[in-house]
Design a protein around this motif. Structure first.
Motif, mmCIF file in Angstrom:
data_model
loop_
_atom_site.group_PDB
_atom_site.id
_atom_site.type_symbol
_atom_site.label_atom_id
_atom_site.label_comp_id
_atom_site.label_asym_id
_atom_site.label_seq_id
_atom_site.Cartn_x
_atom_site.Cartn_y
_atom_site.Cartn_z
ATOM 1 N N LYS A 1 0.831 -1.209 0.000
ATOM 2 C CA LYS A 1 0.000 0.000 0.000
ATOM 3 C C LYS A 1 0.862 1.254 0.000
ATOM 4 O O LYS A 1 0.622 2.185 -0.779
ATOM 5 N N GLU A 2 1.861 1.287 0.877
ATOM 6 C CA GLU A 2 2.731 2.461 0.967
ATOM 7 C C GLU A 2 3.473 2.682 -0.339
ATOM 8 O O GLU A 2 3.567 3.812 -0.832
ATOM 9 N N GLY A 3 4.010 1.595 -0.910
ATOM 10 C CA GLY A 3 4.728 1.723 -2.171
ATOM 11 C C GLY A 3 3.822 2.095 -3.318
ATOM 12 O O GLY A 3 4.200 2.861 -4.217
ATOM 13 N N GLY A 4 2.578 1.569 -3.299
ATOM 14 C CA GLY A 4 1.634 1.854 -4.371
ATOM 15 C C GLY A 4 1.298 3.325 -4.488
ATOM 16 O O GLY A 4 0.988 3.820 -5.586
ATOM 17 N N GLU A 5 1.353 4.050 -3.384
ATOM 18 C CA GLU A 5 1.046 5.480 -3.401
ATOM 19 C C GLU A 5 2.154 6.303 -4.054
ATOM 20 O O GLU A 5 1.972 7.488 -4.327
ATOM 21 N N LEU A 6 3.293 5.677 -4.311
ATOM 22 C CA LEU A 6 4.438 6.387 -4.897
ATOM 23 C C LEU A 6 4.692 5.978 -6.340
ATOM 24 O O LEU A 6 5.737 6.302 -6.916
ATOM 25 N N VAL A 7 3.761 5.272 -6.934
ATOM 26 C CA VAL A 7 3.946 4.730 -8.280
ATOM 27 C C VAL A 7 3.635 5.781 -9.341
ATOM 28 O O VAL A 7 2.661 6.522 -9.240
ATOM 29 N N SER A 8 4.492 5.838 -10.357
ATOM 30 C CA SER A 8 4.260 6.650 -11.554
ATOM 31 C C SER A 8 4.912 5.918 -12.720
ATOM 32 O O SER A 8 5.425 4.806 -12.563
ATOM 33 N N ASP A 9 4.920 6.536 -13.889
ATOM 34 C CA ASP A 9 5.513 5.879 -15.057
ATOM 35 C C ASP A 9 7.039 5.832 -14.986
ATOM 36 O O ASP A 9 7.677 5.246 -15.858
ATOM 37 N N LYS A 10 7.622 6.426 -13.941
ATOM 38 C CA LYS A 10 9.074 6.378 -13.762
ATOM 39 C C LYS A 10 9.478 5.533 -12.554
ATOM 40 O O LYS A 10 10.661 5.450 -12.217
ATOM 41 N N ALA A 11 8.500 4.919 -11.911
ATOM 42 C CA ALA A 11 8.755 4.223 -10.648
ATOM 43 C C ALA A 11 9.210 2.791 -10.849
ATOM 44 O O ALA A 11 8.735 2.084 -11.745
ATOM 45 N N PHE A 12 10.122 2.358 -9.975
ATOM 46 C CA PHE A 12 10.537 0.962 -9.878
ATOM 47 C C PHE A 12 10.444 0.528 -8.421
ATOM 48 O O PHE A 12 10.513 1.361 -7.507
ATOM 49 N N ALA A 13 10.308 -0.761 -8.213
ATOM 50 C CA ALA A 13 10.363 -1.346 -6.871
ATOM 51 C C ALA A 13 11.189 -2.616 -6.939
ATOM 52 O O ALA A 13 11.107 -3.364 -7.933
ATOM 53 N N LEU A 14 11.995 -2.842 -5.926
ATOM 54 C CA LEU A 14 12.758 -4.084 -5.868
ATOM 55 C C LEU A 14 11.760 -5.237 -5.838
ATOM 56 O O LEU A 14 10.952 -5.348 -4.907
ATOM 57 N N ALA A 15 11.812 -6.093 -6.856
ATOM 58 C CA ALA A 15 10.775 -7.112 -7.019
ATOM 59 C C ALA A 15 11.250 -8.499 -6.620
ATOM 60 O O ALA A 15 10.513 -9.252 -5.974
ATOM 61 N N SER A 16 12.454 -8.856 -7.009
ATOM 62 C CA SER A 16 12.984 -10.180 -6.660
ATOM 63 C C SER A 16 14.502 -10.145 -6.756
ATOM 64 O O SER A 16 15.092 -9.190 -7.248
ATOM 65 N N GLY A 17 15.123 -11.227 -6.275
ATOM 66 C CA GLY A 17 16.584 -11.318 -6.309
ATOM 67 C C GLY A 17 17.208 -11.080 -4.952
ATOM 68 O O GLY A 17 16.584 -11.287 -3.909
ATOM 69 N N ASN A 18 18.433 -10.602 -4.980
ATOM 70 C CA ASN A 18 19.180 -10.362 -3.745
ATOM 71 C C ASN A 18 18.720 -9.071 -3.065
ATOM 72 O O ASN A 18 18.281 -8.142 -3.729
ATOM 73 N N ILE A 19 18.845 -9.052 -1.731
ATOM 74 C CA ILE A 19 18.517 -7.844 -0.963
ATOM 75 C C ILE A 19 19.785 -7.387 -0.248
ATOM 76 O O ILE A 19 20.233 -8.018 0.717
ATOM 77 N N LYS A 20 20.372 -6.306 -0.729
ATOM 78 C CA LYS A 20 21.562 -5.770 -0.051
ATOM 79 C C LYS A 20 21.128 -5.099 1.240
ATOM 80 O O LYS A 20 20.221 -4.263 1.240
ATOM 81 N N ILE A 21 21.767 -5.463 2.351
ATOM 82 C CA ILE A 21 21.364 -4.894 3.636
ATOM 83 C C ILE A 21 22.445 -4.032 4.285
ATOM 84 O O ILE A 21 22.150 -3.290 5.217
ATOM 85 N N MET A 22 23.695 -4.119 3.788
ATOM 86 C CA MET A 22 24.749 -3.265 4.348
ATOM 87 C C MET A 22 25.853 -3.036 3.330
ATOM 88 O O MET A 22 26.189 -3.938 2.555
ATOM 89 N N ASP A 23 26.420 -1.831 3.365
ATOM 90 C CA ASP A 23 27.653 -1.506 2.651
ATOM 91 C C ASP A 23 28.762 -1.352 3.685
ATOM 92 O O ASP A 23 28.656 -0.521 4.592
ATOM 93 N N LEU A 24 29.822 -2.136 3.557
ATOM 94 C CA LEU A 24 30.962 -2.029 4.470
ATOM 95 C C LEU A 24 32.081 -1.292 3.753
ATOM 96 O O LEU A 24 32.553 -1.740 2.707
ATOM 97 N N CYS A 25 32.509 -0.179 4.309
ATOM 98 C CA CYS A 25 33.553 0.638 3.683
ATOM 99 C C CYS A 25 34.914 0.366 4.309
ATOM 100 O O CYS A 25 35.802 1.218 4.285
ATOM 101 N N TYR A 26 35.071 -0.800 4.857
ATOM 102 C CA TYR A 26 36.312 -1.188 5.520
ATOM 103 C C TYR A 26 36.544 -2.680 5.269
ATOM 104 O O TYR A 26 35.674 -3.376 4.735
ATOM 105 N N CYS A 27 37.700 -3.164 5.661
ATOM 106 C CA CYS A 27 37.991 -4.595 5.536
ATOM 107 C C CYS A 27 37.536 -5.304 6.807
ATOM 108 O O CYS A 27 38.068 -5.045 7.893
#
Length: 739
Positions: free
Chosen positions: A616-642
């Motif tokens: 519902k929340e995402g549907g309110e933001l839909v337009s002809d330029k909108a995308f939503a993560l639909a399937s595949g991997n979900i990145k949850i963190m970027d680590l800027c260190y080793c």
């Protein structure tokens, strides 16, 4: 003027900061828009009280409303009301995460001073330029920003940098770990800190659990001078969840360093005893050091005060330190925490402790609660001189003047039948400041005639005088802004395109290819360059000058349509290099105000809604330029260190590692090479996303850590086929959403 900026998670912490030399404090209100929902925060009365006290003593107050804001009443009513409330009551600046909401506020209320939160991830000059364009006067830089980049940004606009406190494992504002693992969003101020739990990397045959993601606390220390030389104007201490004595000790330590006063060694010792995780790291501004990771110890270790000797069945601590009742200790053995201990008594050249854990000779004893230090750092009270003139004339109203404030009594002063009012009685009454941190200086006390005034009336007049003075000091001569309803725009249209994030597009059919390099030093692959698709380059959440140079080269030398940006700096980069912008999930678009402000930029080709929205929340933001993560991997963190402590000579340099938690869940960790040849890492969810996204939005697929990339793309319209491909799967937040 240089500024020590201190955390105020509670009223007592605010007082501790003010009394120990902070130039400014930052705090949250008792609403749902502060990134530290677990702090005490401030209701209206406490907020007014601390504003007066701070402004009286020359200390600024910044209000953090720095979470992402969802649609509906939350954004259009409560959020904007909180912004205006904080400003009208006297706040010196509002801290925001969402630059598009900031732009909306700036256009409607240009008087309001805005600071861009570290959650916005500004780490490049491009990001700072965009912040300024949106109406922000200051940027609070991401903690990962290198010193060279800090200098560039500080030359462009006012800059605030963290110098002490907890470090987030993930790059600022891009963490979804708590969100997808526990259902509580860090971007909404409800982080459950899963990064502080135990994990094991499958590296070099290692299976041992430790605090693999936990970082030491930041402690810039004397290197604050380098930040000062770089042009930083505000030095920020983290810790709205910590106790007042920590705030007091941290402020006192850095105040002494900036002013070159006090006993630096003693101040640092006090700070360690109030909170110390990992004996401090200088932080990524100066490059990853050996203390950056705190894998053996997660919490407060204090300061070492001695070593255990087992004597006559007692635990004797050989130490010059003299404890007292209430002190507490932590025992460290072989670099790891084994338990706590309490003070029993002093004995000889040391003291006796008691512990439920069996201790050994040579165990290190660290003090974690030092009652003498806590009392000492909280003992100081800062006071201000208040110059007051009083006039009491028979037959007229009583008058009090303090600077620009003039207060008159409601009643006329009557004639005395017996003993008239004296100057001494007036002085004795007004010397009482009702708990305010004032030293009253009487410039003039004038009594004309024989005056009678009841004691209760005199006391009431005094209270009125100090209340009026308080109100003026709190808000000054600020013009009160009225709440003008800002209507949420209505979006419309549908998008049927498919966009894919990958490092290889062999056998992948899609409308938009988003190339995310495995190795930034290599050229673009043929499958991307020659494919029958729109070509977008991945602009990462964290980027350095070398990364920007590489992106510039590709944009100039190749036929590139645009960039897919995970950082707001991409807005500026795309414009300056003549390419289109695809605003990625890292923009955390959660409301219509932000989406419409984004779309007002003609350079924006597409956008992705936040990963944390339900259908519902995402549907309110839909337009002809909108995308939503639909399937595949979900990145949850970027680590800027080793995460392996830069042990490069021992590293097997695999592309994918597994990070296993205490429940056996495995989170893929992708290693890639940045443009300067350094390793960076991304952590992905233990379960892949299945589904068809949000109705009306284009399908965005991330296949960064999949072996069978083309099969995953082919299955984009079938949840059943996706479940056959992915070992573990989830529907994400589309059904229930996230807090």
């Amino acid at each position: 003027m240089l500024e020590i900026l201190a955390p105020a998670g509670s009223y007592d912490s605010a007082l501790a900061a003010i009394n120990n030399g902070a130039n400014a404090i930052y705090l949250g209100l008792s609403s749902s828009f502060s990134a530290r929902q677990g702090a005490d925060n401030f209701d209206a009365d406490n907020f007014r009280s601390i504003l007066f006290r701070a402004h009286l003593l020359g200390v600024k107050v910044y209000v953090a409303l720095n979470t992402v804001i969802k649609d509906g009443a939350e954004a259009s009513e409560n959020f904007f009301k909180d912004v205006l409330f904080a400003w009208n009551e006297g706040a010196d600046a509002i801290i925001l995460q969402d630059p598009f909401l900031g732009k909306t506020i700036h256009e409607s209320y240009p008087d309001i001073v805005l600071h861009m939160s570290t959650q916005a991830g500004v780490c490049t000059l491009e990001g700072a330029k965009f912040a300024k364009e949106c109406g922000f006067s200051r940027v609070i830089l991401a903690r990962e920003t290198p010193l060279a980049e800090i200098k560039k940004i500080a030359e462009f606009m006012e800059t605030e940098v963290f110098i002490h406190g907890a470090l987030c494992t993930c790059f600022s504002g891009q963490c979804y770990f708590s969100s997808f693992v526990g259902g509580n969003s860090g971007n909404r101020g409800r982080c459950k800190q899963p990064c502080r739990k135990r994990y094991a990397y499958d590296r070099n045959e290692n299976t041992a659990l430790n605090y693999a993601l936990s970082l030491s606390d930041l402690g810039v220390g004397e290197d604050i001078e380098k930040l000062k030389q770089a042009g930083v104007v505000s030095f920020k201490i983290e810790g709205r969840m910590r106790r007042p004595e920590y705030v007091a000790a941290a402020v006192r330590y850095y105040r002494g360093l900036l002013d070159e006063t006090g006993n630096t060694e003693r101040n640092l010792s006090a700070l360690k005893r109030t909170y110390n995780r990992g004996n401090y790291t200088k932080g990524l501004a100066f490059g990853q050091d050996k203390r950056f990771l705190s894998t053996a110890i997660q919490g407060h270790i204090g300061e070492k005060v001695g070593v255990v000797k087992v004597l006559n069945a007692q635990y004797f601590v050989d130490s010059r330190f003299i404890p007292q009742k209430g002190d507490a200790f932590k025992i460290i053995r072989d670099g790891g925490e084994i338990g706590g201990a309490s003070f029993v008594k002093t004995q000889g050249k040391g003291f006796i402790i008691d512990s439920k854990i069996r201790l050994k000779n040579g165990d290190n004893v660290f003090i974690t609660t030092d009652t003498e230090v806590n009392t000492r750092v909280l003992a100081h009270e800062k006071r201000a001189k208040l110059h007051l003139s009083l006039e009491f004339t028979e037959g007229q109203t009583a008058k009090a003047v303090c600077g620009n404030v003039c207060v008159e009594s409601n009643e006329l002063l009557q004639s005395a039948q017996n003993r008239p009012l004296s100057e001494e009685e007036i002085r004795a009454c007004f010397i009482k400041t009702d708990g305010l941190p004032l030293e009253v200086v009487f410039d003039r006390i004038e009594v004309n005639g024989n005056i009678f005034i009841p004691k209760s009336m005199l006391n009431g007049f005094r209270r009125t005088v100090y209340e009026r003075i308080s109100d003026f000091i709190r808000t000054g001569e600020r013009q009160i802004l009225t709440v003008n309803p800002i209507s949420a725009p209505i979006l419309s249209g549908n998008n049927t395109k498919t966009a894919v994030i990958s490092d290889d597009f062999a056998d992948i059919v899609c409308d938009i290819a988003i190339y995310k390099p495995q190795d930034w030093t290599l050229d673009l692959p043929e499958s991307f360059v020659n494919g029958n698709h729109q070509k977008y380059l991945y602009y990462p959440a964290f980027a350095t000058s070398k990364d920007m140079e590489r992106l510039e080269y590709w944009c100039e030398m190749k036929k590139i349509d645009g960039i897919y940006a995970e950082n707001y700096g991409g807005m500026t980069f795309a414009k300056e290099h003549g390419v289109k912008l695809f605003a990625g999930t890292g923009f955390n678009l959660t409301n219509q105000f932000s989406v419409m402000t984004l779309l007002n930029d003609p350079n924006v080709a597409y956008y992705a809604v936040s990963k944390e929205l339900n259908q519902k929340e995402g549907g309110e933001l839909v337009s002809d330029k909108a995308f939503a993560l639909a399937s595949g991997n979900i990145k949850i963190m970027d680590l800027c260190y080793c995460p392996f402590g830069k042990t490069c000579n021992q590293c097997d340099k695999r592309e994918i590692y597994g990070l296993t938690d205490e429940n056996g869940r495995v989170f893929p960790v992708r290693r890639y090479l940045s443009a300067d040849g350094n390793c960076r890492f991304e952590v992905y969810n233990c379960a892949d996303l299945v589904g068809v996204g949000i109705q009306g939005a284009g399908k965005l697929l991330d296949v960064s850590v999949l072996a069978n990339k083309s099969m995953a793309v082919e299955a984009k319209d079938s949840e059943n086929k996706q479940k056959q491909i992915y070992k573990n799967c989830t529907s994400g937040h589309y059904k229930r959403g996230v807090l």
